[in-house]
Design a protein around this motif. Structure first.
Motif, PDB file in Angstrom:
ATOM      1  N   PRO A 138       3.989  -3.985  -6.288  1.00  0.00           N
ATOM      2  CA  PRO A 138       2.571  -4.058  -6.784  1.00  0.00           C
ATOM      3  C   PRO A 138       2.728  -4.012  -8.425  1.00  0.00           C
ATOM      4  O   PRO A 138       3.489  -3.413  -8.863  1.00  0.00           O
ATOM      5  N   LYS A 139       1.577  -4.576  -8.884  1.00  0.00           N
ATOM      6  CA  LYS A 139       1.415  -4.500 -10.541  1.00  0.00           C
ATOM      7  C   LYS A 139       0.406  -3.745 -10.880  1.00  0.00           C
ATOM      8  O   LYS A 139      -0.511  -3.766  -9.992  1.00  0.00           O
ATOM      9  N   CYS A 147       1.484   0.833 -19.048  1.00  0.00           N
ATOM     10  CA  CYS A 147       2.394   1.686 -18.552  1.00  0.00           C
ATOM     11  C   CYS A 147       3.711   1.049 -18.063  1.00  0.00           C
ATOM     12  O   CYS A 147       4.481   2.086 -17.668  1.00  0.00           O
ATOM     13  N   GLU A 148       4.003   0.005 -18.067  1.00  0.00           N
ATOM     14  CA  GLU A 148       5.100  -0.620 -17.511  1.00  0.00           C
ATOM     15  C   GLU A 148       5.723  -0.370 -16.237  1.00  0.00           C
ATOM     16  O   GLU A 148       6.899   0.025 -16.045  1.00  0.00           O
ATOM     17  N   ILE A 149       4.649   0.011 -15.448  1.00  0.00           N
ATOM     18  CA  ILE A 149       5.152   0.617 -13.987  1.00  0.00           C
ATOM     19  C   ILE A 149       5.839  -0.680 -13.336  1.00  0.00           C
ATOM     20  O   ILE A 149       6.996  -0.023 -12.601  1.00  0.00           O
ATOM     21  N   GLY A 150       5.499  -1.777 -13.357  1.00  0.00           N
ATOM     22  CA  GLY A 150       6.238  -2.972 -12.794  1.00  0.00           C
ATOM     23  C   GLY A 150       7.837  -3.084 -13.292  1.00  0.00           C
ATOM     24  O   GLY A 150       8.762  -3.088 -12.315  1.00  0.00           O
ATOM     25  N   LYS A 151       7.859  -2.687 -14.495  1.00  0.00           N
ATOM     26  CA  LYS A 151       9.373  -2.678 -15.179  1.00  0.00           C
ATOM     27  C   LYS A 151      10.180  -1.638 -14.624  1.00  0.00           C
ATOM     28  O   LYS A 151      11.416  -1.811 -13.995  1.00  0.00           O
ATOM     29  N   ARG A 152       9.508  -0.416 -14.345  1.00  0.00           N
ATOM     30  CA  ARG A 152      10.257   0.904 -14.067  1.00  0.00           C
ATOM     31  C   ARG A 152      10.379   0.534 -12.386  1.00  0.00           C
ATOM     32  O   ARG A 152      11.661   0.915 -11.772  1.00  0.00           O
TER      33      ARG A 152
END
Length: 166
Positions: A138-139, A147-152
């Motif tokens: 999910p993005k 927040c760069e959650i996708g990258k993490r």
């Protein structure tokens, strides 16, 4: 071309078939599946409805001929191509839970078994890539999110892959 009506604007003129050669739904004998782009079904009773029915039947034939027998048997009572498409999309689409389960089982059962490291990694990578296409991360949908959650999450997944690989 020989066999085409002299006045293409008139239905059936110069032909005993009565086909409208200018119709979006006209199928020429040399047409192939990738050439057809018809998106809407005409109303029953309109002059294009029979041509649409012919197209629908032809494409259903092309599609079902290419299917494995078990799959073909499961869709043989569908009345239209749209019904076949919707049924197959629901059962075999990207969000298919049975396919996800199957991929997870294959990943867990994949071992090097005397193969070279590159062959082993390629097998795993193929399965991982298909899994990513079925279950993408999910993005964040918040506007202007940083927040760069996708990258993490991608980094987390890559680490998980490494744990399996070694």
């Amino acid at each position: 071309m020989t066999g085409e009506p002299k006045d293409k604007d008139k239905i059936g003129e110069g032909s005993s078939s009565g086909f409208d050669y200018n119709s979006t739904y006209y199928l020429h004998p040399s047409d192939i599946p990738k050439q057809l782009h018809v998106n809407e079904k005409p109303e029953k009773g309109t002059k294009e409805y029979m041509s649409w029915m012919r197209c629908d039947a032809m494409i259903k034939g092309w599609l079902t001929t290419a299917m494995e027998k078990d799959i073909r048997d499961s869709v043989k009572y569908a009345n239209t191509l749209a019904q076949i498409y919707n049924d197959l999309r629901e059962r075999l689409g990207k969000e298919s839970l049975p396919r996800t389960y199957e991929l997870k089982q294959k990943i867990a059962a994949t071992h090097q078994d005397g193969n070279s490291v590159s062959v082993y990694y390629t097998k795993l990578r193929t399965l991982w890539d298909e899994m990513s296409s079925i279950l993408p991360f999910p993005k964040c949908s918040y506007n202007d999110c940083s927040c760069e959650i996708g990258k993490r999450l991608v980094e987390f997944q890559e680490n998980e892959h490494l744990y399996h690989y070694f």
